[in-house]
Design a protein around this motif. Structure first.
Motif, PDB file in Angstrom:
ATOM      1  N   ILE A  22      -5.118   3.444  -2.823  1.00 39.38           N
ATOM      2  CA  ILE A  22      -6.299   3.469  -3.857  1.00 39.38           C
ATOM      3  C   ILE A  22      -5.861   2.451  -5.321  1.00 39.38           C
ATOM      4  N   GLY A  23      -4.791   2.472  -6.107  1.00 44.21           N
ATOM      5  CA  GLY A  23      -4.739   1.804  -6.764  1.00 44.21           C
ATOM      6  C   GLY A  23      -4.949   0.327  -5.976  1.00 44.21           C
ATOM      7  N   VAL A  24      -5.460  -0.797  -7.642  1.00 45.94           N
ATOM      8  CA  VAL A  24      -5.753  -1.936  -7.410  1.00 45.94           C
ATOM      9  C   VAL A  24      -4.734  -2.952  -7.518  1.00 45.94           C
ATOM     10  N   ALA A  25      -3.156  -2.606  -8.030  1.00 47.32           N
ATOM     11  CA  ALA A  25      -2.480  -3.161  -7.846  1.00 47.32           C
ATOM     12  C   ALA A  25      -1.177  -2.972  -6.844  1.00 47.32           C
ATOM     13  N   SER A  26      -1.415  -3.378  -5.752  1.00 48.96           N
ATOM     14  CA  SER A  26      -0.571  -3.081  -4.714  1.00 48.96           C
ATOM     15  C   SER A  26       1.350  -3.267  -4.631  1.00 48.96           C
ATOM     16  N   THR A  27       1.044  -1.988  -4.140  1.00 46.49           N
ATOM     17  CA  THR A  27       2.438  -1.604  -4.165  1.00 46.49           C
ATOM     18  C   THR A  27       3.438  -0.937  -2.667  1.00 46.49           C
ATOM     19  N   LYS A  28       2.910   0.056  -2.521  1.00 48.24           N
ATOM     20  CA  LYS A  28       3.519   0.151  -1.128  1.00 48.24           C
ATOM     21  C   LYS A  28       2.957  -0.603   0.222  1.00 48.24           C
ATOM     22  N   ALA A  29       1.259  -0.932  -0.356  1.00 52.57           N
ATOM     23  CA  ALA A  29       1.466  -2.091   0.764  1.00 52.57           C
ATOM     24  C   ALA A  29       2.012  -3.326   0.863  1.00 52.57           C
ATOM     25  N   PHE A  30       2.258  -3.559  -0.194  1.00 55.20           N
ATOM     26  CA  PHE A  30       3.208  -4.644   0.343  1.00 55.20           C
ATOM     27  C   PHE A  30       4.816  -4.564   1.136  1.00 55.20           C
ATOM     28  N   THR A  31       4.669  -3.469   0.176  1.00 54.62           N
ATOM     29  CA  THR A  31       6.309  -3.596   0.944  1.00 54.62           C
ATOM     30  C   THR A  31       6.089  -3.301   2.552  1.00 54.62           C
ATOM     31  N   ALA A  32       4.744  -2.195   2.962  1.00 54.23           N
ATOM     32  CA  ALA A  32       4.866  -2.340   3.983  1.00 54.23           C
ATOM     33  C   ALA A  32       4.407  -3.128   4.753  1.00 54.23           C
ATOM     34  N   GLN A  33       3.611  -4.185   4.641  1.00 54.71           N
ATOM     35  CA  GLN A  33       3.629  -5.818   4.694  1.00 54.71           C
ATOM     36  C   GLN A  33       4.725  -6.326   5.183  1.00 54.71           C
ATOM     37  N   LEU A  34       4.958  -5.996   3.926  1.00 57.40           N
ATOM     38  CA  LEU A  34       6.904  -6.960   4.533  1.00 57.40           C
ATOM     39  C   LEU A  34       8.247  -6.065   5.294  1.00 57.40           C
ATOM     40  N   LEU A  82      -1.472  -6.303  14.048  1.00 61.51           N
ATOM     41  CA  LEU A  82       0.360  -4.988  13.546  1.00 61.51           C
ATOM     42  C   LEU A  82      -0.869  -4.418  12.438  1.00 61.51           C
ATOM     43  N   LEU A  83      -0.536  -2.953  12.553  1.00 63.28           N
ATOM     44  CA  LEU A  83      -1.429  -2.278  11.535  1.00 63.28           C
ATOM     45  C   LEU A  83      -0.338  -1.793   9.947  1.00 63.28           C
ATOM     46  N   THR A  84      -0.170  -1.768   8.720  1.00 65.44           N
ATOM     47  CA  THR A  84       0.581  -1.400   7.889  1.00 65.44           C
ATOM     48  C   THR A  84       0.846  -0.084   7.951  1.00 65.44           C
ATOM     49  N   ARG A  85       0.995   0.381   8.055  1.00 64.65           N
ATOM     50  CA  ARG A  85       0.862   2.047   7.755  1.00 64.65           C
ATOM     51  C   ARG A  85       1.022   2.987   6.353  1.00 64.65           C
ATOM     52  N   ALA A  86       0.736   2.494   5.713  1.00 63.86           N
ATOM     53  CA  ALA A  86       0.647   2.946   4.478  1.00 63.86           C
ATOM     54  C   ALA A  86       0.275   3.561   3.767  1.00 63.86           C
ATOM     55  N   GLY A  87      -0.725   4.476   4.995  1.00 62.94           N
ATOM     56  CA  GLY A  87      -2.024   5.004   4.382  1.00 62.94           C
ATOM     57  C   GLY A  87      -3.111   4.484   3.053  1.00 62.94           C
ATOM     58  N   ALA A 131      18.896  -2.605   9.307  1.00 69.61           N
ATOM     59  CA  ALA A 131      18.309  -2.895   8.508  1.00 69.61           C
ATOM     60  C   ALA A 131      17.037  -2.320   8.000  1.00 69.61           C
ATOM     61  N   LEU A 132      15.701  -2.329   8.726  1.00 66.00           N
ATOM     62  CA  LEU A 132      14.764  -1.378   8.779  1.00 66.00           C
ATOM     63  C   LEU A 132      14.783   0.061   8.343  1.00 66.00           C
ATOM     64  N   GLU A 133      15.741   0.305   9.460  1.00 72.48           N
ATOM     65  CA  GLU A 133      15.563   1.993   8.777  1.00 72.48           C
ATOM     66  C   GLU A 133      16.846   2.698   7.556  1.00 72.48           C
ATOM     67  N   SER A 134      17.189   1.510   7.522  1.00 67.05           N
ATOM     68  CA  SER A 134      17.901   2.369   6.009  1.00 67.05           C
ATOM     69  C   SER A 134      17.366   2.177   4.786  1.00 67.05           C
ATOM     70  N   LEU A 135      16.029   1.184   5.129  1.00 66.12           N
ATOM     71  CA  LEU A 135      15.244   1.269   3.744  1.00 66.12           C
ATOM     72  C   LEU A 135      14.155   2.600   3.144  1.00 66.12           C
ATOM     73  N   PRO A 136      13.635   3.654   3.768  1.00 68.52           N
ATOM     74  CA  PRO A 136      13.720   4.928   3.550  1.00 68.52           C
ATOM     75  C   PRO A 136      14.692   5.706   2.519  1.00 68.52           C
ATOM     76  N   ARG A 137      15.601   5.578   2.915  1.00 67.26           N
ATOM     77  CA  ARG A 137      16.861   6.208   1.521  1.00 67.26           C
ATOM     78  C   ARG A 137      16.705   4.964   0.465  1.00 67.26           C
ATOM     79  N   LEU A 138      17.262   4.347   0.688  1.00 63.21           N
ATOM     80  CA  LEU A 138      17.663   2.734  -0.441  1.00 63.21           C
ATOM     81  C   LEU A 138      17.005   3.133  -0.994  1.00 63.21           C
ATOM     82  N   ILE A 144       6.877   3.578   4.851  1.00 62.60           N
ATOM     83  CA  ILE A 144       7.954   1.596   4.942  1.00 62.60           C
ATOM     84  C   ILE A 144       8.095   3.080   6.515  1.00 62.60           C
ATOM     85  N   ALA A 145       8.665   3.490   6.558  1.00 61.38           N
ATOM     86  CA  ALA A 145       8.861   4.443   8.023  1.00 61.38           C
ATOM     87  C   ALA A 145       8.060   4.275   8.912  1.00 61.38           C
ATOM     88  N   HIS A 146       6.964   5.514   8.065  1.00 63.23           N
ATOM     89  CA  HIS A 146       5.977   5.276   9.686  1.00 63.23           C
ATOM     90  C   HIS A 146       5.101   3.373   9.716  1.00 63.23           C
TER      91      HIS A 146
END
Length: 350
Positions: free
Chosen positions: A138-150, A130-135, A178-185, A10-12
């Protein structure tokens, strides 16, 4: 592993949405002239698009249509009031989304790709990206890409809103904060694994499960159900809470797991009423909510909380327990959480 990488993802991603002056405007040139947006996606990315629709319409007063990419072009849709078609895809190779974008381009609509792979086909063929910079995911079920898309969609909605004059500087600053608070939350929410353990043991024995939500929590209910299906092979369906009396309430019987996504907003009273009806019919209810709303729903079922946050970012934060729930249930059942049966990471056939 990838669930735990979300604070950094999210931060990236947010860093890529900020221009040299620190404003949420990167990649949004010409946004003030838009008259309508079309979002094209599949699976988890489509759930992200549905949440994005709320942000675009509320913050930018911009009409948005979300379409399942595999259905879109086969009905010869009208694009008369569409100024931009946005294709959302983690891999950038989803064939249905790519073909839908090509259809839009052939009909004179400017196209944009929100992708996680900058060298992908969608990134190459769209007019802007626009890039999601989630890295790598590999997992088939998306997790970090989903929150990066949001993250991209919320930042984009604020930037467009500012360009169109529907948001002032203070409003954009609120979104950025609000977005900047997300990595901590999100990091704090990731510490809640143990709180879900009692529900996991019961859920793993179930044959079906309902996910309920109102407002922006409705698309998140769809995503929570999808994650549970993908990882644990339990039949799960997501519904808008207000639709329960229009059919789904007939499914509720003694012991049926119901997962409710609730926030401390204008929907809280009605969401609580829906849960009372489910409880009265014997549902085994798990409520994922913010700390400030927990007391209002404490008597309705088991409660798992995330830290209080700006309501705009609540869908991102509440997605974390939903992901953890699916993951822990799959582990309890012994299924393969990284490579679920019958699924591929990128769907490159129609």
């Amino acid at each position: 592993k990838e669930i735990h990488e979300q604070p950094e993802a999210i931060a990236h991603t947010l860093a890529g949405m900020v221009d040299d002056d620190g404003r949420l405007t990167a990649g949004l040139e010409g946004a003030e002239g838009l008259n309508g947006v079309l979002m094209l996606a599949a699976g988890t990315s489509h759930n992200a698009a549905m949440i994005g629709k709320y942000w675009f319409e509320n913050l930018a007063d911009l009409p948005v249509i979300t379409e399942i990419a595999s259905e879109f072009r086969y009905r010869n849709p009208s694009l008369r009031n569409t100024g931009l078609a946005i294709g959302i895809s983690q891999s950038g190779e989803s064939l249905d989304t790519l073909m839908a974008l090509r259809y839009a381009s052939e009909h004179g609509v400017e196209t944009m790709g929100i992708v996680n792979v900058p060298e992908s086909t969608i990134a190459r063929e769209t007019d802007c990206q626009l890039l999601t910079r989630a890295g790598p995911e590999i997992g088939v079920a998306s997790t970090k890409a989903f929150t990066a898309q949001l993250t991209v969609l919320l930042a984009m909605a604020a930037g467009i809103g500012h360009a169109r004059g529907t948001m002032d500087d203070a409003g954009v600053a609120r979104v950025r904060s609000a977005l900047e608070s997300l990595p901590r939350l999100v990091g704090e929410a990731l510490g809640g694994f143990k709180n879900l353990a009692p529900m996991v043991s019961r859920l793993s024995r179930a044959r079906s499960c309902l996910f309920l939500g109102r407002g922006m929590m409705f698309p998140l209910a769809l995503e929570g159900a999808l994650k549970l299906k993908e990882l644990s092979y339990i039949h799960a369906e997501g519904y808008a809470s207000g639709e329960m009396k229009h059919g789904p309430i007939a499914l509720i019987e003694d012991g049926l797991p119901v997962v409710a996504l609730v926030t401390d907003d204008d929907h809280l009273t009605k969401a609580s009423s829906n849960l009372m009806e489910a409880k009265a019919r014997g549902a085994d209810i798990l409520i994922i909510t913010t700390e400030s709303a927990a007391e209002s729903v404490a008597d309705l079922g088991s409660v798992v909380t995330v830290p209080d946050c700006d309501p705009l970012v609540a869908p991102i934060l509440l997605s974390i327990p939903a992901q953890i729930l699916a993951y822990l249930t799959a582990v309890h059942k012994g299924t393969d959480v990284d490579q679920p049966r019958n699924l591929a990471k990128s769907v490159t056939v129609e």
